[in-house]
Design an enzyme around this catalytic site. Sequence first.
Site, short mmCIF file in Angstrom:
data_model
loop_
_atom_site.label_atom_id
_atom_site.label_comp_id
_atom_site.label_asym_id
_atom_site.label_seq_id
_atom_site.Cartn_x
_atom_site.Cartn_y
_atom_site.Cartn_z
N LYS A 2 -17.43 -13.67 6.31
CA LYS A 2 -18.76 -13.14 6.67
C LYS A 2 -19.66 -12.96 5.46
O LYS A 2 -19.39 -12.13 4.59
CB LYS A 2 -18.61 -11.80 7.39
CG LYS A 2 -18.10 -11.95 8.81
CD LYS A 2 -18.29 -10.68 9.61
CE LYS A 2 -19.69 -10.54 10.14
NZ LYS A 2 -19.91 -9.29 10.86
N GLY A 27 -13.10 -3.87 1.05
CA GLY A 27 -14.44 -3.32 1.27
C GLY A 27 -14.80 -2.30 0.21
O GLY A 27 -15.92 -2.28 -0.30
N ARG A 30 0.82 -1.22 0.00
CA ARG A 30 0.00 0.00 0.00
C ARG A 30 0.86 1.27 0.00
O ARG A 30 0.43 2.30 -0.52
CB ARG A 30 -0.94 0.00 1.20
CG ARG A 30 -2.08 -0.97 1.01
CD ARG A 30 -2.98 -1.00 2.21
NE ARG A 30 -4.27 -1.60 1.86
CZ ARG A 30 -5.21 -1.90 2.74
NH1 ARG A 30 -5.01 -1.64 4.02
NH2 ARG A 30 -6.34 -2.42 2.35
N GLY A 42 -7.55 -7.25 0.58
CA GLY A 42 -7.49 -7.98 1.83
C GLY A 42 -6.85 -9.35 1.77
O GLY A 42 -5.73 -9.52 1.30
P1 AMP Z 1 -13.01 -12.03 5.13
O1 AMP Z 1 -12.32 -11.02 5.99
O2 AMP Z 1 -14.49 -12.04 5.27
O3 AMP Z 1 -12.55 -11.98 3.68
O4 AMP Z 1 -12.54 -13.45 5.71
C1 AMP Z 1 -11.23 -13.91 5.58
C2 AMP Z 1 -10.98 -14.98 6.59
O5 AMP Z 1 -11.91 -16.03 6.41
C3 AMP Z 1 -9.61 -15.63 6.48
O6 AMP Z 1 -8.88 -15.30 7.62
C4 AMP Z 1 -9.91 -17.13 6.44
O7 AMP Z 1 -9.09 -17.87 7.30
C5 AMP Z 1 -11.33 -17.20 6.91
N1 AMP Z 1 -12.02 -18.37 6.39
C6 AMP Z 1 -12.22 -18.71 5.11
N2 AMP Z 1 -12.89 -19.87 5.02
C7 AMP Z 1 -13.14 -20.28 6.28
C8 AMP Z 1 -13.82 -21.40 6.85
N3 AMP Z 1 -14.36 -22.35 6.08
N4 AMP Z 1 -13.91 -21.47 8.20
C9 AMP Z 1 -13.37 -20.53 8.96
N5 AMP Z 1 -12.72 -19.43 8.50
C10 AMP Z 1 -12.61 -19.32 7.16
#
Ligand code: AMP
Length: 390
Positions: free
Chosen positions: A197, A366, A60, A343
């Site tokens: 999420k 985001g 960045r 991210g």
């Molecule tokens: P986000 O910030 O919503 O993009 O989420 C990213 C995070 O989701 C990463 O740290 C991954 O380790 C986690 N992640 C992805 N798939 C899974 C899963 N099946 N169970 C738990 N964590 C997950």
Amino acid sequence: MPDSADSFAPSGTRSAHIPTLEDLEGALGSLDGQRILVRTDFNVPLEREGDTTRITDDFRIRAALPTIQWLVDRGAQVVTASHLGRPKGSPDPKYSMDAVRARLAELAPGVELLENLRYDPGEEGNDDAFARKLVAGIDGYVNDAFGASHRAHASIVGPPRYVPSAAGRQLQHEVEVLLVMRTKPARPFVAVLGGAKVSDKLGVIGALLDTVDALAIGGAMCFTFLAAQGNSIGASLFEPDQVETCRQLLANASKPIHLPSDIVGLDAAGNVQTFGPRLPDGAKGLDIGPGTAAEFGDVVMDSRTVFWNGPMGMFEDPRFAAGTKTVARAMADTKAFTVVGGGDSAAALAEFGLADDVDWVSTGGGASLELLELGDLPGLAALRVGAARG
Ligand code: AMP
């Protein structure tokens, strides 16, 4: 690349002309000796060991260099400002800009960097008094913080009210790439979404279904969709209050939505196993399975435009990295125009050594999702309003 944007404001979006660095130079006459505030996104990942703080990825900071250099070349005195982490409106040495300042001094000597903007509650509170404080003694403002432009924070939306303002190169390129993708992608256009999420991403999934030819969903968010299809998901992460919305999205989608047909995870005894789309009690899904990874890889290979946001599994653990790696590899190998939205997916790509093999890595997760969803961001609107005011 698909057709580049005809201008910085592709038709079919709400964007009237957003001023560029050239417009700023025109507005100020000359930049020589002018103090220019550049809002950057230096929210870099840090690693702390005792008293020393190390930047683990300076992507960045390097992304802001074309704008900084362009201004410096024209004699401007550049003052940069950024947030870093979440210091909650008061000074916290944990989030000091010192490490960033040291790296910036190596990359762009002589460029100033203010202290963490979020040390002041006025930043996130979008306090006009804080915005005025930021522009005191400043002749012009440049927003080059794409990753923060979906937030109506004081340093993003305030300065264009007071001084001639423009988008920096990074912001400009991010917006061009994503708006072209939103409005006139080469087809087939597929979006691959993962991450933890689903609630964060439901809006963009709905909007993307109008634009894409297919969606592929992995990561923890797939379990809310699998549950919506009536599958048992064991002890996997999911969001019960989003099941109904996911069910409606699946029922009403006019485009194919690819969901995992196999899952890798831990069984109730803690052993790594490959399951079908139905998980036994106590089993936790932590990656898409090999069959699904191959299917998603094929979808990426057969497309002409691909947007990828969010890892396919808990890739930080090597036992659950294979799905994310297969998608990353396909992103690198496909002839499609490939965009990675910020991210964790960008971090995964970097970890696999593939960051240079895709067409565009966005600095904002985001922000890229919100721009794809809405076609606009508060930071862009502020620059347009500032320009209209003259
Ligand atoms: P986000 O910030 O919503 O993009 O989420 C990213 C995070 O989701 C990463 O740290 C991954 O380790 C986690 N992640 C992805 N798939 C899974 C899963 N099946 N169970 C738990 N964590 C997950």
